[in-house]
Design a protein around this motif. Structure first.
Motif: not given
Ligand code: PNW
Length: 489
Positions: A310-317, A381-384
């Motif tokens: 999967f494609y993982g990412f953290n997002f804030y700003t 892709m599947e994204i988390f």
């Protein structure tokens, strides 16, 4: 009672999962119980307490080591589908190496995993969320190529102990922080400042370490347990300050996201070509015999390529990008306001609301644009989404601003799914409980639950946002009815 009349139109797809996350050093405490080894954060907070706001440290934190039952209970009260937490490498392997597995460390994570499963909550484990065994740091940490073996050995131990029950694994949290922020700024653990050089060594070996850990699971564990493994990136949406900066902005995306994505998610693999070229040219001009960005062999390119489920990412700003002005000093921290390698400067839009964290302004549409860019650049892709949440300084339980942050980001994610066809399948609220926010100590809060850090029991109390999130999960929608209707927690 709640949203009875909501049309199905605003619901997330049926299989979409909602979770929340924490990280070992930020919540566990118990820094020296039993045979736990020292890690880089233990070392930083004890050797240079002034590095942290109010001289706070994670020695006790939320004391989740002793209070894990409370964490499981509130995760269950919220109705979480999954709970993302990290393993403290030095708690499981006191020497950093697999010659000795700590019985107490092993049992702690066994208890947590079993406790979650009993409540029907999937455990999602991060292997590395920034707390490297100090012994390995003393040997060069992520800048020593042997880290590839050390990390792989550690990963195999964790899979061997837990993969029968844990179907989701994140190898490394936010490589851009582990490498770029660490070595470019020198202000978090390990406090080593060597901008433009050490960060790129780290980047290369970290990618190889991730790939090796992914391949071990794929070969030795996946046939039996069929779980998913990936890395998670910290992504900041980059928007051109004005049209003339389109190309610069795209380059910056390929620098911040691309150095950690192109090698894994593209057909060709390897470094993003435009970035590889820029760093090679800069290095040459500066008198280096070879690029500061270490080359990959073809074998290494093939080894890293495709190591994802999967494609993982953290997002804030988000940031606005423009060319640096003549003589303008750029921060060496690309996430703050500058990227010297590309002579790019970053600003924020006046309409973006500033939060209580130095680096954090709010721009919800940024997450939709980020998702669109990922799909366009790396394919379908599947994204988390593995972290998202708001920083406040509130001691107030009525955190309307956090509810709005979650609501507005969930709306943009929902639009990305329904309008743009992006395959996002998980959302993760950062964070379950107020915790040790790195160099900001306990001064900045992200928790759905407030923690009383004066109370020896570290009592957890739900904020209004916890009630909101519970309704989001229950109704599978972001537009839940107004707060008077929230279920009591
Ligand atoms: C992430 N920045 O950290 C981490 O994964 C969490 O451990 C952390 O608590 C959370 O986000 C909130 O900060 C970051 O300066 C910290 O851009 C700072 C930055 C990015 C990520």
């Amino acid at each position: 009672l709640i949203c009875a009349d909501l049309s199905d139109g605003v619901k997330f797809p049926p299989g979409f999962l909602f979770g929340s996350a924490t990280a070992s050093y930020q919540v566990e405490g118990a820094w020296n119980v039993s045979d736990k080894g020292e890690n880089t954060w233990d070392r930083l907070v004890h050797s240079n307490p002034d590095a942290i706001k109010n001289r706070d440290n994670g020695d006790v934190a939320c004391d989740s080591y002793h209070n894990w039952r409370d964490d499981v209970k509130i995760a269950s009260d919220l109705g979480l589908h999954f709970y993302r937490f990290s393993i403290s490498w030095a708690r499981l392997l006191p020497t950093g190496l697999p010659d000795r597995i700590s019985e107490d460390g092993k049992n702690y994570y066994n208890n947590l995993i079993d406790g979650l499963l009993e409540k029907g909550i999937q455990p999602l484990i991060t292997l590395y969320h920034w707390d490297l065994p100090q012994r390995l740091q003393d040997l060069g940490g992520w800048t020593n190529p042997l880290i590839v073996e050390w990390f792989a050995d550690y990963a195999r131990v964790a899979y061997t102990l837990y993969a029968d029950r844990v179907k989701g694994w994140i190898t490394i949290n936010e490589p851009v922080i582990v490498c770029d922020f660490v070595y470019n700024s020198g202000i978090i653990a390990p406090p080593i400042k060597d901008p433009g050089f050490a960060n790129y060594l780290c980047t290369k070996f970290l990618l190889l370490a991730h790939a090796k850990a992914w391949r071990i699971y794929d070969k030795e564990f996946k046939p039996k347990y069929n779980g998913k493994v990936g890395i998670t990136n910290h992504l900041i949406w980059m928007e051109p300050f004005s049209n003339e900066y389109e190309e610069l902005t795209e380059n910056l995306r390929h620098y911040l996201a691309g150095l950690y994505s192109h090698p894994i998610y593209t057909k060709d693999g390897g470094w993003p070509p435009e970035i590889e070229k820029i760093i090679a040219e800069n290095s040459k001009r500066q008198g280096y015999p070879r690029s500061r960005l270490p080359a990959f062999t073809q074998e290494e390119i093939d080894f890293i390529k495709g190591t994802y489920d999967f494609y993982g990412f953290n997002f804030y700003t988000s940031r606005l990008v423009r060319k640096a002005r003549d003589g303008e000093t750029l921060s060496n921290w690309p996430l703050e306001n500058g990227c010297p390698e590309l002579s790019a400067a970053m600003e924020v839009h006046p309409s973006w609301k500033k939060t209580e964290s130095d680096w954090f302004w709010i721009n919800p549409v940024g997450i939709r644009k980020m998702l669109g860019w990922l799909k366009k650049t790396y394919g379908d892709m599947e994204i988390f989404i593995l972290e998202n949440g708001l920083a406040t300084k509130d001691y107030n339980l009525n955190d309307e601003d956090r509810i709005k942050y979650y609501r507005d980001h969930l709306e943009q994610i929902w639009l990305a799914i329904t309008e743009d066809g992006v395959n996002v399948t998980r959302y993760t609220a950062w964070t379950l409980v107020d915790n040790f926010e790195w160099i900001f100590g306990y001064s900045v809060k992200f928790g759905l639950y407030e923690v009383d850090f004066e109370d020896p029991k570290r009592k957890r109390t739900p904020r209004a946002s916890a009630k909101y999130y519970k309704e989001v999960i229950r109704t599978h929608s972001f537009d839940v009815a107004n707060k008077n209707n929230y279920d009591e927690l």
